[in-house]
Design a protein around this motif. Structure first.
Motif, PDB file in Angstrom:
ATOM      1  N   ARG A 135      -9.573 -10.496   9.307  1.00  0.00           N
ATOM      2  CA  ARG A 135     -10.022 -11.302   8.178  1.00  0.00           C
ATOM      3  C   ARG A 135     -10.732 -10.463   7.118  1.00  0.00           C
ATOM      4  NH1 ARG A 135     -10.621 -16.834   6.752  1.00  0.00           N
ATOM      5  NH2 ARG A 135     -10.916 -16.686   4.506  1.00  0.00           N
ATOM      6  N   SER A 136     -11.512  -9.457   7.525  1.00  0.00           N
ATOM      7  CA  SER A 136     -12.211  -8.652   6.533  1.00  0.00           C
ATOM      8  C   SER A 136     -11.231  -7.926   5.625  1.00  0.00           C
ATOM      9  CB  SER A 136     -13.133  -7.642   7.216  1.00  0.00           C
ATOM     10  OG  SER A 136     -12.399  -6.741   8.030  1.00  0.00           O
ATOM     11  N   GLN A 137     -10.138  -7.419   6.197  1.00  0.00           N
ATOM     12  CA  GLN A 137      -9.125  -6.739   5.385  1.00  0.00           C
ATOM     13  C   GLN A 137      -8.337  -7.737   4.540  1.00  0.00           C
ATOM     14  OE1 GLN A 137      -6.868  -3.427   7.102  1.00  0.00           O
ATOM     15  NE2 GLN A 137      -8.038  -3.661   8.993  1.00  0.00           N
ATOM     16  N   GLU A 138      -8.095  -8.923   5.095  1.00  0.00           N
ATOM     17  CA  GLU A 138      -7.390  -9.958   4.338  1.00  0.00           C
ATOM     18  C   GLU A 138      -8.207 -10.376   3.113  1.00  0.00           C
ATOM     19  OE1 GLU A 138      -6.122 -13.248   6.914  1.00  0.00           O
ATOM     20  OE2 GLU A 138      -6.306 -11.851   8.593  1.00  0.00           O
ATOM     21  N   ASP A 139      -9.515 -10.558   3.302  1.00  0.00           N
ATOM     22  CA  ASP A 139     -10.371 -10.967   2.192  1.00  0.00           C
ATOM     23  C   ASP A 139     -10.412  -9.892   1.108  1.00  0.00           C
ATOM     24  OD1 ASP A 139     -10.902 -13.372   3.369  1.00  0.00           O
ATOM     25  OD2 ASP A 139     -12.892 -12.830   4.108  1.00  0.00           O
ATOM     26  N   GLU A 140     -10.451  -8.636   1.513  1.00  0.00           N
ATOM     27  CA  GLU A 140     -10.445  -7.556   0.531  1.00  0.00           C
ATOM     28  C   GLU A 140      -9.132  -7.550  -0.254  1.00  0.00           C
ATOM     29  OE1 GLU A 140     -10.921  -2.660   0.292  1.00  0.00           O
ATOM     30  OE2 GLU A 140     -10.852  -3.682   2.233  1.00  0.00           O
ATOM     31  N   PHE A 141      -8.019  -7.772   0.439  1.00  0.00           N
ATOM     32  CA  PHE A 141      -6.705  -7.851  -0.185  1.00  0.00           C
ATOM     33  C   PHE A 141      -6.669  -8.979  -1.219  1.00  0.00           C
ATOM     34  CE2 PHE A 141      -2.247  -9.441  -0.019  1.00  0.00           C
ATOM     35  CZ  PHE A 141      -1.570  -8.285  -0.360  1.00  0.00           C
ATOM     36  N   MET A 142      -7.273 -10.124  -0.871  1.00  0.00           N
ATOM     37  CA  MET A 142      -7.318 -11.256  -1.776  1.00  0.00           C
ATOM     38  C   MET A 142      -8.251 -10.985  -2.952  1.00  0.00           C
ATOM     39  SD  MET A 142      -5.406 -13.882  -0.637  1.00  0.00           S
ATOM     40  CE  MET A 142      -6.187 -15.416  -1.109  1.00  0.00           C
ATOM     41  N   ARG A 143      -9.430 -10.432  -2.682  1.00  0.00           N
ATOM     42  CA  ARG A 143     -10.392 -10.158  -3.756  1.00  0.00           C
ATOM     43  C   ARG A 143      -9.832  -9.156  -4.768  1.00  0.00           C
ATOM     44  NH1 ARG A 143     -14.374 -10.478   0.396  1.00  0.00           N
ATOM     45  NH2 ARG A 143     -14.172  -8.247   0.759  1.00  0.00           N
ATOM     46  N   ASP A 144      -9.044  -8.220  -4.282  1.00  0.00           N
ATOM     47  CA  ASP A 144      -8.448  -7.223  -5.171  1.00  0.00           C
ATOM     48  C   ASP A 144      -7.275  -7.779  -5.969  1.00  0.00           C
ATOM     49  OD1 ASP A 144     -10.281  -5.411  -4.268  1.00  0.00           O
ATOM     50  OD2 ASP A 144      -8.909  -4.338  -2.937  1.00  0.00           O
ATOM     51  N   GLY A 145      -6.924  -9.048  -5.713  1.00  0.00           N
ATOM     52  CA  GLY A 145      -5.882  -9.706  -6.491  1.00  0.00           C
ATOM     53  C   GLY A 145      -4.472  -9.489  -6.006  1.00  0.00           C
ATOM     54  N   HIS A 146      -4.305  -8.843  -4.847  1.00  0.00           N
ATOM     55  CA  HIS A 146      -2.953  -8.557  -4.365  1.00  0.00           C
ATOM     56  C   HIS A 146      -2.327  -9.736  -3.622  1.00  0.00           C
ATOM     57  CE1 HIS A 146      -2.715  -4.267  -5.361  1.00  0.00           C
ATOM     58  NE2 HIS A 146      -3.998  -4.217  -5.081  1.00  0.00           N
ATOM     59  N   GLY A 147      -3.162 -10.659  -3.128  1.00  0.00           N
ATOM     60  CA  GLY A 147      -2.650 -11.777  -2.360  1.00  0.00           C
ATOM     61  C   GLY A 147      -3.038 -13.107  -2.963  1.00  0.00           C
ATOM     62  N   VAL A 148      -2.218 -14.124  -2.721  1.00  0.00           N
ATOM     63  CA  VAL A 148      -2.495 -15.482  -3.183  1.00  0.00           C
ATOM     64  C   VAL A 148      -2.094 -16.460  -2.086  1.00  0.00           C
ATOM     65  CG1 VAL A 148      -2.289 -15.040  -5.663  1.00  0.00           C
ATOM     66  CG2 VAL A 148      -0.238 -15.561  -4.344  1.00  0.00           C
ATOM     67  N   ASN A 149      -2.725 -17.634  -2.137  1.00  0.00           N
ATOM     68  CA  ASN A 149      -2.339 -18.755  -1.261  1.00  0.00           C
ATOM     69  C   ASN A 149      -2.446 -18.414   0.226  1.00  0.00           C
ATOM     70  OD1 ASN A 149      -1.714 -20.316  -3.534  1.00  0.00           O
ATOM     71  ND2 ASN A 149       0.358 -19.498  -3.616  1.00  0.00           N
ATOM     72  N   ARG A 150      -3.597 -17.851   0.612  1.00  0.00           N
ATOM     73  CA  ARG A 150      -3.794 -17.557   2.028  1.00  0.00           C
ATOM     74  C   ARG A 150      -3.958 -18.857   2.819  1.00  0.00           C
ATOM     75  NH1 ARG A 150      -7.249 -17.656   5.956  1.00  0.00           N
ATOM     76  NH2 ARG A 150      -7.069 -16.087   7.614  1.00  0.00           N
ATOM     77  N   ARG A 151      -3.361 -18.877   4.013  1.00  0.00           N
ATOM     78  CA  ARG A 151      -3.506 -20.022   4.915  1.00  0.00           C
ATOM     79  C   ARG A 151      -3.892 -19.549   6.303  1.00  0.00           C
ATOM     80  NH1 ARG A 151      -0.755 -24.738   4.115  1.00  0.00           N
ATOM     81  NH2 ARG A 151      -2.018 -25.374   5.908  1.00  0.00           N
ATOM     82  N   ASP A 152      -4.833 -20.260   6.937  1.00  0.00           N
ATOM     83  CA  ASP A 152      -5.028 -20.088   8.370  1.00  0.00           C
ATOM     84  C   ASP A 152      -3.742 -20.517   9.053  1.00  0.00           C
ATOM     85  OD1 ASP A 152      -7.661 -19.304   7.993  1.00  0.00           O
ATOM     86  OD2 ASP A 152      -8.444 -21.338   8.242  1.00  0.00           O
ATOM     87  N   LEU A 153      -3.257 -19.732   9.996  1.00  0.00           N
ATOM     88  CA  LEU A 153      -1.938 -19.987  10.562  1.00  0.00           C
ATOM     89  C   LEU A 153      -1.984 -20.348  12.034  1.00  0.00           C
ATOM     90  CD1 LEU A 153       1.128 -19.967  10.068  1.00  0.00           C
ATOM     91  CD2 LEU A 153       1.105 -17.529  10.680  1.00  0.00           C
TER      92      LEU A 153
END
Length: 307
Positions: free
Chosen positions: A96-114
């Motif tokens: 999750r920490s790496q996912e959040d960084e990816f999102m904060r940096d603008g590379h990811g959108v529409n994250r979902r718990d899976l």
């Protein structure tokens, strides 16, 4: 090997939007018009691939939409880096920490718990460090370090490796020396190495259960699924790569895949998938009380911005 996108015939946004809407419903037969002939580039962690779950999900997705999935299974860190380089449409990872960084940096959108499973500490049945006598992951790691019992680490910047390092840190231990070996390999190879060398390791439950008949290892400390410490929880997230940053990504197809994986049909595949008679993953996308905060990275809004 790094996935390299093929030049493929694009589908209309209208056709894929209809496919996304269709996959969330309960009906539908055969492939959906509008995305057949496309290919989805998926960057994911090795645990989803090694367990065989991806084969089941991707086959169901292709049957529904006529669209193959090119899955590049790596450690979470490598999967996220691949997406940062524009070599994936969608990523499925578990750090999750790496996912959040990816999102904060603008590379990811529409994250979902899976979905989720958990981590377990495994080792030889004679358990020379006494891990089986502990109740916390930190105590287990401390016991291994004090005994200088052999421990093999994935050492590959994966979600499992990230969790392992967090446990060592929480235990106040800096691993190293002859007893600690970093492999730089995936979960399957790490379990095989631990089995052959009589070592301890941290494993995701799903991969261990899928391989337990072929390795000489036992679960010595359970994760929270079996009443163990919450520190060993292992949630997975899925997110689309941001088309505003990477114009080559197929955002509509990524959202079709996310829509399918988080739909009742996709979550049923997760729930029903077993190995050796045991469920490997637990669906988490569907909830009577949904957590809408999951769609944005933690800390995205500073205090005072909300009213």
């Amino acid at each position: 090997m790094e996935y390299r996108r093929r030049e493929i015939l694009g589908a209309s946004a209208t056709g894929i939007a209809a496919a996304v809407a269709g996959c969330l419903g309960s009906g539908g037969d055969g492939g959906e018009a509008g995305i057949a002939g496309e290919e989805l580039a998926l960057a994911t962690t090795t645990s989803t691939y090694d367990t065989g779950l991806l084969d089941e999900v991707n086959a169901a997705f292709q049957e529904r939409f006529g669209t193959p999935v090119a899955a590049n299974a790596q450690g979470t860190g490598a999967a996220i880096e691949s997406a940062r380089n524009g070599n994936a449409d969608v990523i499925l990872v578990h750090a999750r920490s790496q996912e959040d960084e990816f999102m904060r940096d603008g590379h990811g959108v529409n994250r979902r718990d899976l979905m989720f499973n958990d981590f377990v500490i495994v080792g030889p049945s004679d358990d020379p460090a006494g891990v089986g006598d502990t109740e916390q992951a930190t105590a287990a790691f401390d016991a291994i370090a004090n005994a200088q019992a052999p421990f093999v680490s994935r050492g590959d910047d994966s979600g499992t490796h990230t969790k392992e390092l967090a446990i060592w840190d929480a235990a106040g231990v800096e691993p190293g020396g002859e007893w600690y070996q970093e492999l730089g390999q995936g979960m399957g190879n790490t379990l095989n190495n631990a089995s052959e060398s009589g070592s301890y390791t941290l494993a995701d439950r799903g991969t261990f259960l899928s391989m337990q008949d072929n390795v000489d290892l036992e679960i010595l400390l359970q994760g929270p699924i079996e009443g163990g410490p919450e520190l060993l929880a292992n949630p997975y997230g899925i997110m689309a790569v941001n088309p505003e940053i990477h114009s080559n990504v197929n955002y509509q197809l990524a959202m079709a895949y996310i829509g399918f994986f988080t739909s009742p049909a996709g979550q049923d595949v997760v729930s029903n998938y077993t190995a050796n008679g045991q469920q490997l993953f637990y669906p988490e996308a569907l909830s009577e009380d949904p957590d809408f905060q999951q769609y944005v990275p933690e800390g995205w809004q500073s205090d005072g911005d909300s009213e």
